[in-house]
Structures are given as structure tokens and as C-alpha cells.
Design a protein around this motif. Structure first.
Motif, PDB file in Angstrom:
ATOM      1  N   PRO A 113       0.816  -1.223   0.000  1.00  0.00           N
ATOM      2  CA  PRO A 113       0.000   0.000   0.000  1.00  0.00           C
ATOM      3  C   PRO A 113       0.851   1.275   0.000  1.00  0.00           C
ATOM      4  CG  PRO A 113      -0.820  -1.561   1.631  1.00  0.00           C
ATOM      5  CD  PRO A 113       0.489  -2.088   1.156  1.00  0.00           C
ATOM      6  N   HIS A 114       1.975   1.237   0.716  1.00  0.00           N
ATOM      7  CA  HIS A 114       2.844   2.406   0.762  1.00  0.00           C
ATOM      8  C   HIS A 114       3.544   2.614  -0.584  1.00  0.00           C
ATOM      9  CE1 HIS A 114       2.160   2.865   5.027  1.00  0.00           C
ATOM     10  NE2 HIS A 114       2.467   1.597   5.220  1.00  0.00           N
ATOM     11  N   ALA A 115       3.900   1.511  -1.255  1.00  0.00           N
ATOM     12  CA  ALA A 115       4.540   1.637  -2.569  1.00  0.00           C
ATOM     13  C   ALA A 115       3.578   2.249  -3.583  1.00  0.00           C
ATOM     14  CB  ALA A 115       5.021   0.267  -3.044  1.00  0.00           C
ATOM     15  N   LEU A 116       2.308   1.835  -3.540  1.00  0.00           N
ATOM     16  CA  LEU A 116       1.325   2.398  -4.472  1.00  0.00           C
ATOM     17  C   LEU A 116       1.057   3.873  -4.161  1.00  0.00           C
ATOM     18  CD1 LEU A 116      -1.166  -0.607  -4.686  1.00  0.00           C
ATOM     19  CD2 LEU A 116       0.634   0.043  -6.299  1.00  0.00           C
ATOM     20  N   ALA A 117       1.040   4.215  -2.858  1.00  0.00           N
ATOM     21  CA  ALA A 117       0.884   5.622  -2.483  1.00  0.00           C
ATOM     22  C   ALA A 117       2.089   6.429  -2.936  1.00  0.00           C
ATOM     23  CB  ALA A 117       0.696   5.749  -0.971  1.00  0.00           C
ATOM     24  N   ALA A 118       3.282   5.841  -2.820  1.00  0.00           N
ATOM     25  CA  ALA A 118       4.501   6.532  -3.248  1.00  0.00           C
ATOM     26  C   ALA A 118       4.481   6.786  -4.747  1.00  0.00           C
ATOM     27  CB  ALA A 118       5.723   5.705  -2.864  1.00  0.00           C
ATOM     28  N   LEU A 119       3.922   5.831  -5.508  1.00  0.00           N
ATOM     29  CA  LEU A 119       3.899   5.971  -6.958  1.00  0.00           C
ATOM     30  C   LEU A 119       3.055   7.170  -7.390  1.00  0.00           C
ATOM     31  CD1 LEU A 119       4.980   4.668  -9.522  1.00  0.00           C
ATOM     32  CD2 LEU A 119       2.956   3.206  -9.569  1.00  0.00           C
ATOM     33  N   GLU A 120       2.069   7.537  -6.581  1.00  0.00           N
ATOM     34  CA  GLU A 120       1.255   8.707  -6.897  1.00  0.00           C
ATOM     35  C   GLU A 120       1.992  10.009  -6.595  1.00  0.00           C
ATOM     36  OE1 GLU A 120      -2.395   8.399  -4.816  1.00  0.00           O
ATOM     37  OE2 GLU A 120      -3.021   6.528  -5.785  1.00  0.00           O
ATOM     38  N   LYS A 121       2.957   9.964  -5.661  1.00  0.00           N
ATOM     39  CA  LYS A 121       3.658  11.178  -5.245  1.00  0.00           C
ATOM     40  C   LYS A 121       5.039  11.311  -5.877  1.00  0.00           C
ATOM     41  CE  LYS A 121       1.442  11.325  -0.676  1.00  0.00           C
ATOM     42  NZ  LYS A 121       1.679  11.353   0.797  1.00  0.00           N
ATOM     43  N   GLU A 122       5.717  10.186  -6.075  1.00  0.00           N
ATOM     44  CA  GLU A 122       7.089  10.195  -6.589  1.00  0.00           C
ATOM     45  C   GLU A 122       7.152   9.322  -7.835  1.00  0.00           C
ATOM     46  OE1 GLU A 122      10.266   9.641  -3.638  1.00  0.00           O
ATOM     47  OE2 GLU A 122       8.709   9.525  -2.104  1.00  0.00           O
ATOM     48  N   ARG A 123       7.000   9.924  -8.985  1.00  0.00           N
ATOM     49  CA  ARG A 123       6.978   9.156 -10.232  1.00  0.00           C
ATOM     50  C   ARG A 123       8.403   8.894 -10.700  1.00  0.00           C
ATOM     51  NH1 ARG A 123       2.480   6.646 -11.704  1.00  0.00           N
ATOM     52  NH2 ARG A 123       3.021   6.915 -13.906  1.00  0.00           N
ATOM     53  N   THR A 124       9.167   8.173  -9.863  1.00  0.00           N
ATOM     54  CA  THR A 124      10.536   7.825 -10.224  1.00  0.00           C
ATOM     55  C   THR A 124      10.602   6.357 -10.617  1.00  0.00           C
ATOM     56  OG1 THR A 124      11.178   7.150  -7.988  1.00  0.00           O
ATOM     57  CG2 THR A 124      11.382   9.501  -8.527  1.00  0.00           C
TER      58      THR A 124
END
Length: 459
Positions: free
Chosen positions: A318-329
Motif C-alpha cells: 500500500p505504501h509503494a502504491l501511495a509513493a507511486l502517486e507522489k514520486e513518479r521515479t
């Protein structure tokens, strides 16, 4: 949170939202315990014993876990290993809550044993094996449960005693542990129970050593606090990127000591979490991130990396998917795809890999190959790894193309790609020597000769 390295062949499964890890040592020690201590020689009876111990210890640990959750904690993992079982909560508990947590395991075992007695009362087993299993259940849940309540650390009874007496009376707790374990060691010697001699003797020694340490603790003299170094946080990140973890840790703690609550302290904790990950200490990383205030301010990518390193990918996702919305690296996207594959959300993993704007198609193809492997489409995986190799010439991609061709039953292509991997500089000969899929490809004369010339002697 458990952060010990997870051994190979560890069994992972979930009970609801609680991850469970069963290490190979659990099965080995349980079987040896039944064989050597209780004299169980019949293979079927030994298998029944191992199954009863497994179920009973899981029930015991679930008792701890449910109590921790009732007290407002999250349970990060239940771990079964050669010494029994451990339940890890996401934070430390206060004195009396810790007593309740410790008592919940044996109490749950007693309730489970009582339930088995009730089942026996109304639906008694008719076979000899059924009676044997019932006997094992009674002994493990009642006998071991009573043993576990002895006032000796690290047993649950010792933790209950420690909580009841409180931290100011820790030496009394340790003295009681030493005397109780010593008396039981003497009794075991008298009845020639050698295993019990070693077990209680070790507990007595361990508590005596803790008592000596507690006796020798002296208050430290006040020391002058060093001046905070300017730009400690930025310099800490620079040190970490340069591979100087010790210096990065020092600067991170300096930055934290000078930081104002909120964004500044959260940024310092994020740095310290990444230092801990670089040092292989996932537990410390999670601890730093869970101290962020408010909790939702923690950087999702950092949390995802920490949970994955701690061996709980289901909490990381869940944290990785949330990160993907904020940090498109690319690093975040690769982590998200990897975790989606582990969760068997393969369509979502494929869509994420295809839709992300990668700087190099090779990275995309390598991730899509992981999806194909999870679908057991080894031919497609081989083609994707081959495409990635053609793009960047990475020997690992050539090696993966070879092993997936082999898994697809394409022996000629497997040999060809293994040769290309070696030409490209693939040098993990230990991995190659143990790879069952490539056994046939290794035996091809050209490849066998090349491996022999390298002096590796891979069979």
C-alpha cells in the motif's frame, strides 16, 4: 518487528492481516524434540507430533497477537523458529499492558486445550492415531502452557513477573529467575533429564549474566553536548550516498537533536531510516518512520522499502502504491511492480510497468518478464529478458533469458543464451552451479569447456 534475515525455504502465509513466517529450523527442532526427548519413533506419529506442535504454537502466538491488537497495536509478524514462536508488535507496551500481552498466549493455549477436551467429550476419536493426537494436544497446550508460566525469563511467566514487580524491581525479577531455573536444573540432574539440564541451566546462566550487568550499571557523568554542525541533514544524505553510513548516522542524529517537531524532525528520521536500511537493520528503519508525527507524514517510499526489507511485502505494497502517486521515479515504479507481482496482482503489475515512462525500455522489459514468470509463461519471460539484454547488454538479463528458455523446455535457446551471458561477463558461478533449470545447458561441451577454463569447476 522482526528484522532477522529470513532463511531460505521459509514458509510465508497470512492469518487475516497478520503475516506468519515459519522457518525451516522450526520443523527440524520440533521433529528432533519429539524423537529425542519423547521417544517418538513411528514416522506417522512423528508427523502427527510436528503438526500438533505447529497448530498449538500458532494458536499460542495468535493469543499474543489478538491481545496486542486489542491494546491498539499492529502485529507486524508472527515468527516460528527452532526455539518456538515470537509475536512482534509495532511498538512497545506499557507495564501492565505488557503483562496482559504475555499472559494472553498461555491463556489461549489453555482455552484451545479445553476446546479439544470438549470435542473429545462429545465426539471422541475412534482410531489409535486420533487418541494419540489428542494426547499430544493435551500435553502441548496444558503441559507446555504451565511450564511457560514459570517465573523465569524469557518465558511468558518471567515477563508477567517482570511486569508485576515493575522496572524498579528488575533485580528481584532476575534473582527469582536465577533461583527458579537453578532449582529446576538441580531437579533435572537428579532425574537425569539431560535436555532439561541444558535448558534450565542456560536460563539460569543467562539471567545471572543479566543480573551482573544490572549490578554494574553506574550513572554517567554529565557531558557537554557538542555543537550542532551546520547543514547536518544535507551532509548526512551526501555521506549516505557516498557509502559512509556511520558518518550519515552521526549527522542524522545531530540533525534530529536540533530539529523542531514536525517537518524538520520527520526529515531527520527519514534520513536515519535510510541509514538503517543501508546497514541492513530494517527494524530500526521501521522504528524511525513510525515515530514521524503525524504518522501519515511518513514518506511512503521509505515505509515501503523498510517493510519489504523486514520481510512483510504485504505491508509494503500500500505504501509503494501511495509513493507511486507522489514520486513518479523509476525506483518507486520498479518497487511497486515487484510488490504487485509478489501479491499476485499480475494484471495491475503489467499495467503499471507498461504505462510508466521508463528512460530505458530494458527496465520495463525486465519487470514485464517478472510478471510473465509469475504467470508461468516462461517463453514470454525469456523473450523479454532477451530484449532487455539487446538494449543494454546486461549479463544478468542474458542469464535470465537462458534459465527461462530452459524452464520453457527450449534447450537449444537456453544453451545459446547461457553462452551469451558468459561472454557478456556473467560471473555468479555459485548461482549457476546450483541452478537446476540450467543443468542441461551447463553440460553442453562448449559451455562446460568455457567454465572449466575459468577454473570454476561448475558441474
Amino acid at each position: 518487528m522482526s528484522t532477522q534475515p529470513v532463511p531460505p525455504f521459509t514458509w510465508h502465509f497470512n492469518l487475516g492481516r497478520i503475516p506468519v513466517l515459519v522457518e525451516p529450523s522450526f520443523w527440524l527442532f520440533t521433529a528432533l524434540f519429539g524423537y529425542a526427548l519423547y521417544g517418538i519413533r513411528d514416522p506417522r506419529a512423528l508427523m502427527a507430533w510436528v503438526g500438533v506442535v505447529f497448530v498449538s504454537i500458532v494458536v499460542h502466538e495468535i493469543g499474543h497477537a489478538l491481545m496486542a491488537m486489542a491494546l491498539g497495536c499492529d502485529v507486524t509478524v508472527i515468527r516460528l523458529y527452532g526455539g518456538g514462536g515470537l509475536t512482534y508488535a509495532d511498538r512497545a507496551l506499557s507495564r501492565w499492558r505488557d503483562v496482559a500481552f504475555a499472559a494472553a498466549g498461555p491463556l489461549t493455549g489453555f482455552l484451545f486445550g479445553g476446546l479439544m477436551l470438549a470435542v473429545n467429550r462429545w465426539i471422541p476419536p475412534r482410531s489409535d492415531m486420533g487418541q494419540l493426537i489428542l494426547g499430544y494436544l493435551m500435553w502441548v497446550n496444558f503441559g507446555w502452557g504451565i511450564f511457560n508460566l514459570l517465573p523465569v525469563l524469557p518465558l511468558d511467566g518471567g515477563h508477567i513477573l517482570k511486569g508485576v514487580l515493575g522496572p524498579s524491581r528488575l533485580r528481584i525479577t532476575l534473582w527469582i529467575s536465577v533461583l527458579t531455573a537453578g532449582a529446576l536444573t538441580a531437579l533435572a540432574l537428579a532425574i537425569k533429564a539431560i535436555y532439561m539440564v541444558f535448558m534450565f541451566g542456560w536460563m539460569a546462566y543467562d539471567n545471572w549474566r543479566a543480573l551482573e550487568m544490572a549490578r554494574n550499571i553506574k550513572p554517567l557523568k554529565p557531558v557537554k553536548v557538542p555543537e550542532i554542525e551546520p547543514d547536518a541533514l544535507a551532509r548526512g544524505w551526501q555521506a549516505l550516498r557516498s557509502g559512509h553510513e556511520t558518518e550519515a548516522s552521526r549527522l542524522g542524529h545531530l540533525a534530529l537533536s536540533a530539529a523542531k517537531p514536525g517537518e524538520e524532525s520527520n526529515a531527520a528520521r527519514d534520513l536515519l531510516a535510510w541509514v538503517a536500511l543501508a546497514e541492513g537493520n530494517a527494524r530500526a528503519a521501521v522504528s524511525h518512520l513510525e515515530k514521524v508525527e503525524p504518522p501519515q507524514a511518513a514518506r511512503p517510499y521509505s515505509l515501503a522499502m523498510a517493510y519489504e526489507a523486514a520481510g512483510v511485502p504485504e505491508r509494503a505494497l500500500p505504501h509503494a502504491l501511495a509513493a507511486l502517486e507522489k514520486e513518479r521515479t523509476e525506483a518507486v515504479a520498479a518497487l511497486a511492480v515487484r510488490l504487485l507481482v509478489k501479491a499476485q496482482r499480475l494484471d495491475e503489475a503489467e499495467r503499471t510497468a507498461r504505462e510508466f515512462s521508463w528512460k530505458s525500455p530494458a527496465k520495463r522489459d525486465a519487470l514485464l518478464a517478472e510478471v510473465a514468470v509469475a504467470r508461468a509463461d516462461f517463453g514470454a519471460a525469456a523473450a523479454l529478458h532477451a530484449s532487455a539484454f539487446e538494449a543494454v547488454g546486461d549479463a544478468e538479463n542474458a542469464y535470465q533469458a537462458a534459465r527461462n528458455h530452459a524452464r520453457a523446455g527450449q534447450g537449444a535457446q537456453a544453451s545459446e543464451w547461457l553462452a551469451r551471458a558468459l561472454e557478456a561477463g556473467y560471473d555468479d558461478f555459485e548461482e549457476l552451479g546450483q541452478d537446476v533449470a540450467l543443468a542441461e545447458a551447463r553440460s553442453v561441451p562448449e559451455i562446460a569447456e568455457r567454465l572449466a577454463r575459468r577454473g570454476k569447476g561448475v558441474a
